[in-house]
Design a protein around this motif. Structure first.
Motif, PDB file in Angstrom:
ATOM      1  N   SER A 174      -5.242   5.534 -13.684  1.00 15.92           N
ATOM      2  CA  SER A 174      -4.397   6.246 -12.717  1.00 15.92           C
ATOM      3  C   SER A 174      -5.004   7.586 -12.314  1.00 15.92           C
ATOM      4  CB  SER A 174      -2.987   6.452 -13.292  1.00 15.92           C
ATOM      5  OG  SER A 174      -2.954   7.449 -14.300  1.00 15.92           O
ATOM      6  N   HIS A 175      -5.678   8.244 -13.234  1.00 13.04           N
ATOM      7  CA  HIS A 175      -6.349   9.505 -12.904  1.00 13.04           C
ATOM      8  C   HIS A 175      -7.419   9.273 -11.838  1.00 13.04           C
ATOM      9  CE1 HIS A 175      -5.030  12.868 -15.523  1.00 13.04           C
ATOM     10  NE2 HIS A 175      -4.517  11.880 -16.247  1.00 13.04           N
ATOM     11  N   GLN A 178      -5.789   8.131  -8.061  1.00 14.98           N
ATOM     12  CA  GLN A 178      -5.195   9.167  -7.217  1.00 14.98           C
ATOM     13  C   GLN A 178      -6.153   9.636  -6.128  1.00 14.98           C
ATOM     14  OE1 GLN A 178      -4.630  13.126  -8.995  1.00 14.98           O
ATOM     15  NE2 GLN A 178      -6.043  12.564 -10.652  1.00 14.98           N
ATOM     16  N   LEU A 185      -1.679   1.662  -6.349  1.00 18.81           N
ATOM     17  CA  LEU A 185      -0.868   2.586  -7.149  1.00 18.81           C
ATOM     18  C   LEU A 185      -1.655   3.881  -7.321  1.00 18.81           C
ATOM     19  CD1 LEU A 185       0.369   0.187  -9.990  1.00 18.81           C
ATOM     20  CD2 LEU A 185       1.531   0.737  -7.835  1.00 18.81           C
ATOM     21  N   ARG A 186      -1.197   4.975  -6.704  1.00 20.81           N
ATOM     22  CA  ARG A 186      -1.967   6.219  -6.718  1.00 20.81           C
ATOM     23  C   ARG A 186      -1.334   7.306  -7.583  1.00 20.81           C
ATOM     24  NH1 ARG A 186      -3.680   8.414  -1.091  1.00 20.81           N
ATOM     25  NH2 ARG A 186      -5.052   9.611  -2.469  1.00 20.81           N
ATOM     26  N   ASP A 187      -0.156   7.053  -8.124  1.00 15.95           N
ATOM     27  CA  ASP A 187       0.502   8.070  -8.943  1.00 15.95           C
ATOM     28  C   ASP A 187      -0.139   8.159 -10.319  1.00 15.95           C
ATOM     29  OD1 ASP A 187       2.256   8.609  -6.895  1.00 15.95           O
ATOM     30  OD2 ASP A 187       3.846   7.316  -7.687  1.00 15.95           O
ATOM     31  N   VAL A 188      -0.426   9.375 -10.747  1.00 13.69           N
ATOM     32  CA  VAL A 188      -0.938   9.591 -12.101  1.00 13.69           C
ATOM     33  C   VAL A 188       0.199   9.374 -13.093  1.00 13.69           C
ATOM     34  CG1 VAL A 188      -1.944  11.283 -13.682  1.00 13.69           C
ATOM     35  CG2 VAL A 188      -2.673  11.220 -11.290  1.00 13.69           C
ATOM     36  N   VAL A 189      -0.089   8.617 -14.147  1.00 21.17           N
ATOM     37  CA  VAL A 189       0.923   8.357 -15.166  1.00 21.17           C
ATOM     38  C   VAL A 189       0.465   8.909 -16.508  1.00 21.17           C
ATOM     39  CG1 VAL A 189       1.751   6.289 -13.987  1.00 21.17           C
ATOM     40  CG2 VAL A 189       0.008   6.075 -15.765  1.00 21.17           C
ATOM     41  N   SER A 190       1.416   9.106 -17.389  1.00 23.41           N
ATOM     42  CA  SER A 190       1.142   9.590 -18.744  1.00 23.41           C
ATOM     43  C   SER A 190       1.325   8.453 -19.738  1.00 23.41           C
ATOM     44  CB  SER A 190       2.112  10.722 -19.092  1.00 23.41           C
ATOM     45  OG  SER A 190       3.449  10.225 -19.145  1.00 23.41           O
ATOM     46  N   ASP A 193       4.862   7.587 -19.809  1.00 21.32           N
ATOM     47  CA  ASP A 193       5.291   6.756 -18.676  1.00 21.32           C
ATOM     48  C   ASP A 193       5.011   5.285 -18.942  1.00 21.32           C
ATOM     49  OD1 ASP A 193       6.121   8.946 -17.131  1.00 21.32           O
ATOM     50  OD2 ASP A 193       4.119   9.212 -16.263  1.00 21.32           O
ATOM     51  N   CYS A 331      -4.726  -0.361 -11.040  1.00 14.22           N
ATOM     52  CA  CYS A 331      -4.152   0.539 -10.031  1.00 14.22           C
ATOM     53  C   CYS A 331      -4.644   0.290  -8.611  1.00 14.22           C
ATOM     54  CB  CYS A 331      -4.455   2.002 -10.387  1.00 14.22           C
ATOM     55  SG  CYS A 331      -3.716   2.595 -11.911  1.00 14.22           S
TER      56      CYS A 331
END
Length: 390
Positions: A174-175, A178, A185-190, A193, A331
């Motif tokens: 995800s990093h 973005q 899927l462009r949202d950074v997740v933790s 998450d 992603c």
């Protein structure tokens, strides 16, 4: 026959669409083919070899060769699922070295998202009851999800791998995604998450699983003389390997893949070691797939993959093994549910220095591409290729 230095990748193109309801499957193949040829500075009339997997419409390569109006003297439709296109790099190089063709075109395309294809939780059925594994697996409702979850659970049992460590693979992807405007899927997740997402097959959560997308990609492989005549950065094939792993009559170890053998062959042919690799494109159908491959390819000891991927070790500019800097199948893009082609394309971008500046690996001169086709927990094929910037 060694393929080391026998062939070069001169063109690469990834379709920008992730949903293509107005395109036919043949159109998608044609668009990526023309994109890769344009990238190389060649035309369809230069192509004399065509390579494809099980995603082409019609019977093998017949329909696409005709649709593209190619005049070929060599074709190869070897199909080992999502790893097919990495395998085709090796087969194209062998054909070129043997004088069977000079310019090889490899294409992938699919539209599962537009066709409403279900995700991996649906029972995986086979159309042919004569298939030797049919009676032993199909009646029990095997799904892609539960097979990969079984592999993840066994890895946890054997080595103490944790859900948090699995999650770090998705976090790294995800990093990178973005920075990719085409990524699905462009949202950074933790890590949190990932663990908070729906549990779909214990221990795998929804965000541990790859996306389903339309699209495709293509690459062009040529002999060295042609590659050097084109105004493109030189990316040569240095080593390849291929292998198949089955259930061994029930004597099966779920913690390793056929990558153990294909990777060893590729490194031996390239005459380098895992520590020399600057960037890795790794098949990421699920987060556990990446961890198993990292171990099997020799980037760490067996059982240490979870620790290896933790704390951002796969993130470009942060960790020591940047992976899937386009966002990967987790992603970015997973056309026809086959991720091998897009892995080649991002490796080519990295070696050319054409990746997004935020994820471009410094001094990237050696890259590894690896794919797993089939199912990790039953029977599958693996293909590994080592690419070098010249």
């Amino acid at each position: 026959m060694s393929i080391n230095g026998q062939a070069y990748i001169v063109g690469a193109y990834e379709h920008p669409l992730r949903k293509a309801p107005d395109r036919s499957l043949a159109q998608l193949h044609a668009e990526v083919a023309l994109g890769a040829l344009a990238d190389a500075g060649l035309s369809k009339d230069d192509v004399d070899g065509y390579f494809c997997g099980g995603d082409v419409p019609g019977t093998g390569p017949f329909s696409m060769v005709d649709y593209l109006n190619l005049k070929v003297r060599h074709v190869d439709s070897t199909n080992i699922g999502g790893a097919s296109y990495i395998l085709h790099l090796s087969h194209a190089a062998q054909a070129i070295a043997a004088g069977k063709c000079d310019v090889a075109l490899v294409t992938l395309a699919g539209r599962p998202r537009s066709e409403g294809q279900a995700k991996g939780g649906v029972k995986r059925t086979f159309d042919n009851p004569a298939q030797p594994d049919y009676a032993w697996e199909t009646p029990f409702g095997m799904t892609i999800l539960n097979v990969y979850a079984m592999c993840a659970m066994r890895h946890m049992h054997e080595f103490g791998t944790t859900p948090e460590q699995l999650a770090w693979v998705k976090v790294a992807a995800s990093h990178h995604a973005q920075h990719n405007p085409n990524a699905m899927l462009r949202d950074v997740v933790s890590v949190e998450d990932v663990l908070a997402s729906k549990l779909v097959a214990d221990p795998l959560h929804l965000l541990d699983c790859c996306i389903i997308s339309d699209g495709g990609g293509a690459v062009v492989v040529t002999r060295p003389e042609i590659a050097r005549s084109l105004k493109r950065p030189l990316v040569r094939l240095r080593g390849t390997g291929e292998a198949i792993k089955g259930t061994s009559g029930g004597d099966i170890d779920l913690t390793y893949s056929a990558g153990r053998f294909s990777g060893a062959a590729a490194f031996a042919e390239a005459a380098i070691k895992p520590a020399d690799i600057k960037y890795a494109s790794l098949y990421d159908s699920f987060t556990i797939t990446v961890i198993v491959q990292i171990e099997d390819l020799g980037f760490c000891e067996k059982g240490k993959g979870g620790t290896f991927v933790a704390d951002g070790n796969l993130i470009s500019g942060v960790g020591r093994l940047p992976f899937n800097t386009d966002g990967g199948g987790l992603c970015n893009n997973h056309p026809f549910n086959r991720g091998g082609m897009t892995k080649i394309i991002e490796a080519v971008r990295q070696l050319r220095g054409e990746a997004h500046p935020a994820v471009q690996v410094r001094n990237c001169d050696l890259a590894l591409v690896h794919g797993t086709g089939g199912m990790l927990g039953t029977r599958h094929g693996s293909a590994t290729a080592i690419l070098e910037r010249e």
